[in-house]
Design a protein around this motif. Structure first.
Motif, short mmCIF file in Angstrom:
data_model
loop_
_atom_site.label_atom_id
_atom_site.label_comp_id
_atom_site.label_asym_id
_atom_site.label_seq_id
_atom_site.Cartn_x
_atom_site.Cartn_y
_atom_site.Cartn_z
N GLY A 1 0.83 -1.20 0.00
CA GLY A 1 0.00 0.00 0.00
C GLY A 1 0.87 1.24 0.00
N THR A 2 0.26 2.40 -0.15
CA THR A 2 1.02 3.65 -0.10
C THR A 2 1.42 3.94 1.34
OG1 THR A 2 -1.04 4.88 0.07
CG2 THR A 2 -0.12 4.61 -2.13
N TYR A 3 2.55 4.62 1.48
CA TYR A 3 3.10 4.78 2.82
C TYR A 3 2.24 5.64 3.73
CZ TYR A 3 7.38 2.12 2.72
OH TYR A 3 8.27 1.08 2.73
N TYR A 4 1.57 6.64 3.16
CA TYR A 4 0.78 7.48 4.05
C TYR A 4 -0.49 6.77 4.52
CZ TYR A 4 -1.62 11.32 6.24
OH TYR A 4 -2.27 12.09 7.17
N THR A 5 -1.14 6.04 3.65
CA THR A 5 -2.32 5.28 4.07
C THR A 5 -1.96 4.30 5.17
OG1 THR A 5 -3.53 5.51 1.99
CG2 THR A 5 -4.05 3.59 3.33
N ILE A 6 -0.83 3.60 5.00
CA ILE A 6 -0.38 2.67 6.04
C ILE A 6 -0.10 3.42 7.34
CG2 ILE A 6 1.44 1.06 6.71
CD1 ILE A 6 1.73 0.35 3.74
N ALA A 7 0.57 4.58 7.23
CA ALA A 7 0.89 5.37 8.43
C ALA A 7 -0.38 5.80 9.17
CB ALA A 7 1.72 6.59 8.05
N CYS A 8 -1.41 6.20 8.43
CA CYS A 8 -2.68 6.60 9.06
C CYS A 8 -3.32 5.44 9.80
CB CYS A 8 -3.64 7.12 7.99
SG CYS A 8 -3.33 8.81 7.48
#
Length: 368
Positions: A201-208
């Motif tokens: 997945g994209t890093y920001y979605t995972i971070a959220c």
């Protein structure tokens, strides 16, 4: 997850119920035709759908999702969905886009434009249209580039760690049941790329999602601003592992509506859910001396509970119905078993109050 239906890949779950039930309504859009990252964006969509479905379940809201591929969804389709979106004023709307994005040509527009079929649309305009529906909480999150090129960047694969949401707890209550207003989020600032993993997945979605999971499992005090700051820190940690730190930064704009406090009536609980949750978790905090926790129990018990109050206790999972025990026995049990308890969640929808606003029956979940 997504199935084709007359040229439009869409999942539409509509519950034909016109009553006053509260709902989380999501519009989830993925750029699945991206030549390199189509599968990544679909994975993002699957993760977001799963998380909001679970959140809705555990705060006792209906979950009504619309999930589409951006190449099969036109600007007119989007406007039509927004126009005909059935809304109660207590609903929550979440718009999520994952895919290609570019910076707006207007220097004052800080948030990116997103690709819907063959046209780039302003997320700020979309967010405003959703805000006009008049719901209590409107959230728009776009995970995409915010520069003149839509080309997103791949980086090293990292495993995704997920945790489940157990029950309605203090965190979900604060973020989704008590919050009001509008929240607009993008994964990158102007002139920045959005970095991605090919499979996770994209890093920001995972971070959220990791920030939300961490908050849920620690039962800390939370606001949307503090949650998004945590997600930004997690994003930078991921980028630093590939020497990409400070090349991407999330941004957000929160417009909160402040409601006037309600004066309690004889049938309105006067005991704070948050104070009770904090009190019980403090009793189970072994970092504090036993004598201090015992004194806290004695001073607070009569403020929060009726003298004949009882407690229902569940361990880890809300399943088996256990016999209620007197509140003083229950609180002493927490003191004695503090070393076994990781977290305590008050299950408010299974608890009851007396006429004077204190707990008559409190139902709690212990995470061990």
């Amino acid at each position: 997850m997504l199935k084709k239906n007359k040229g439009l890949l869409i999942i539409l779950v509509l519950i034909c119920y016109q009553g006053a039930t509260q709902s989380i309504r999501t519009i989830l859009v993925a750029d699945s035709k991206h030549p390199d990252l189509g599968k990544t964006y679909e994975r993002n969509l699957f993760m977001m759908d799963s998380v909001f479905r679970e959140i809705a379940k555990n705060i006792h809201y209906d979950y009504l999702p619309i999930a589409v591929h951006s190449h099969d969804f036109t600007e007119k389709d989007l406007d039509r969905e927004i126009l005909h979106l059935p809304i109660n004023t207590d609903d929550i709307i979440v718009f999520y886009y994952t895919g290609r994005g570019i910076s707006s040509s207007q220097p004052t527009d800080l948030f990116p434009n997103i690709l819907i079929r063959d046209k780039y649309l302003s997320i700020e305009n979309i967010h405003q249209k959703l805000s006009n529906k008049g719901v209590k909480l409107n959230i728009s999150l776009v995970d995409c580039n915010n520069q003149l090129t839509p080309r997103q960047t791949l980086i090293i694969e990292k495993p995704l760690v997920t945790r489940s949401i157990f029950v309605e707890n203090d965190i979900l209550r604060k973020l989704f049941k008590e919050s009001t207003g509008n929240i607009l989020i993008s994964s990158s600032k102007k002139n920045e790329k959005a970095f991605s993993s090919a499979h996770n997945g994209t890093y920001y979605t995972i971070a959220c999602l990791e920030a939300l999971s961490q908050a849920e499992n620690n039962n800390i005090h939370i606001t949307w601003d503090s949650l998004l700051k945590d997600a930004e820190l997690r994003l930078q940690e991921k980028l630093a592992q590939d020497n990409k730190a400070n090349l991407q930064h999330s941004q957000w704009k929160i417009t909160a509506d402040i409601k006037e406090p309600i004066t309690p009536t004889p049938h309105t609980p006067t005991v704070s859910f948050n104070d009770t949750n904090l009190f019980l978790n403090t009793l189970a905090d072994e970092k504090l001396k036993y004598e201090k926790r015992e004194k806290l129990m004695v001073t607070q018990m009569k403020k929060l509970f009726n003298i004949d109050a009882e407690a229902n206790e569940y361990i880890n999972v809300i399943e088996n119905n256990m016999s209620a025990i007197p509140i003083e026995d229950f609180l002493n049990k927490i003191l004695i078993n503090a070393n076994l308890i990781k977290q305590i969640n008050v299950v408010e929808n299974l608890s009851t109050f007396s006429q004077d606003g204190r707990y008559q029956i409190i139902t709690i979940q212990e995470i061990r």
